[in-house]
Design an enzyme around this catalytic site. Sequence first.
Site, short mmCIF file in Angstrom:
data_model
loop_
_atom_site.label_atom_id
_atom_site.label_comp_id
_atom_site.label_asym_id
_atom_site.label_seq_id
_atom_site.Cartn_x
_atom_site.Cartn_y
_atom_site.Cartn_z
CG ASP A 242 -2.80 63.97 9.89
OD1 ASP A 242 -2.49 64.28 9.23
OD2 ASP A 242 -2.78 63.91 10.58
N1 URA Z 1 -2.09 59.25 9.13
C1 URA Z 1 -3.01 60.00 9.78
O1 URA Z 1 -3.88 60.29 10.51
N2 URA Z 1 -2.27 61.41 10.19
C2 URA Z 1 -1.09 61.16 8.09
O2 URA Z 1 -0.29 62.24 8.77
C3 URA Z 1 -0.96 60.24 7.82
C4 URA Z 1 -1.56 59.06 7.89
#
Ligand code: URA
Length: 249
Positions: free
Chosen positions: A115
Site C-alpha cells: 500500500d
Molecule cells: N497488508 C496490508 O494491509 N498492506 C500492505 O501493503 C501489505 C499487507
Amino acid sequence: MSKAGSSTQRLDKLLANLGYGSRREINIMARNGRIRLDGEIAANIEQRVPVDEALRARLTIDGETLDPLQGLVLMLHKPVGVTCSHNEAGDLVFDLLPLRWRHRDPPISAVGRLDKDTSGLLLLTDDGAFLHTIISPKRHIPKRYLVTFERPLKGDEAEIFASGQLMLKGEDKPLLPAQLEILSDAQAAITLTEGRYHQVRRMFAAVGNHVSALHRARIGGLELPADLAPGAYRALDAGERVSLLGAPA
Ligand code: URA
C-alpha cells in the site's frame, strides 16, 4: 530479448531494450563516439555481442558502465507515500529508479504490491517467470510485517489469526493461518503466506483494532537489510534470490 548469458544480440537492439534510446538515437550516439567496446569506439552498432555479465565490463556509454542486463531482480526499501504503480498520480516507486530504466523492454515491474502507506521490502524485476514464481499463491512464501496498532490487544488476536477461520469483510474464503508475535503494547510482527488486498490492515480491523504503521521486513528468507535506507535499492545476488524461496515461516 535473449536472457543474460544465453546468446548474442545486436548491440543497437540491446541498448534500445535497456532504455538508452531508440535504435536511431543509439546510432547517433555511436557516430558521436559515445559507445565503446573494449575501450574502442563501437562504430559498428549492428554487430552482435554476447549478452552476458562480462559485457558490462567491456561496454561503456559516455564512459559509464552498462546498466544491468535483462534478468534483473532488485530489492527496494519502499518509503511511505509512494505507490506501486506505473501510472497513478503522485509519487511512484519507479520514480526511485534511474529515469532510463522506465524505457526498458521488458519493463521492470513490482513483485506484488505494498500500500501507499506501507514501507519496507519490495522486489522489482523484469523477469516475468521470476515474478510469477514469487507471487504464485501455490508457493505460500511467508511475508513478515511489523505492525504498529492503535488500541490495546484483547488477548485472542494470535489465536484468531492462526485459526484459519478468519473471514474478511466481502470475502467468501477464510484466511490461511497467520502467525502473530506480540513485540510490545503497540507493536507486533505478523507472518502471512498469502497476499490479499490490504490484508494486514483488514485483519486488525476485523479484531477491532487499527493499524497506524505497517512495514514489510522479510519475504521468504530475505530480510530487508538494515543499511538499505528508505528509497534506496540494490540488485539481489544469486544467494539472495534463492533465499526468497527457502523460507523460514
Ligand atoms: N497488508 C496490508 O494491509 N498492506 C500492505 O501493503 C501489505 C499487507
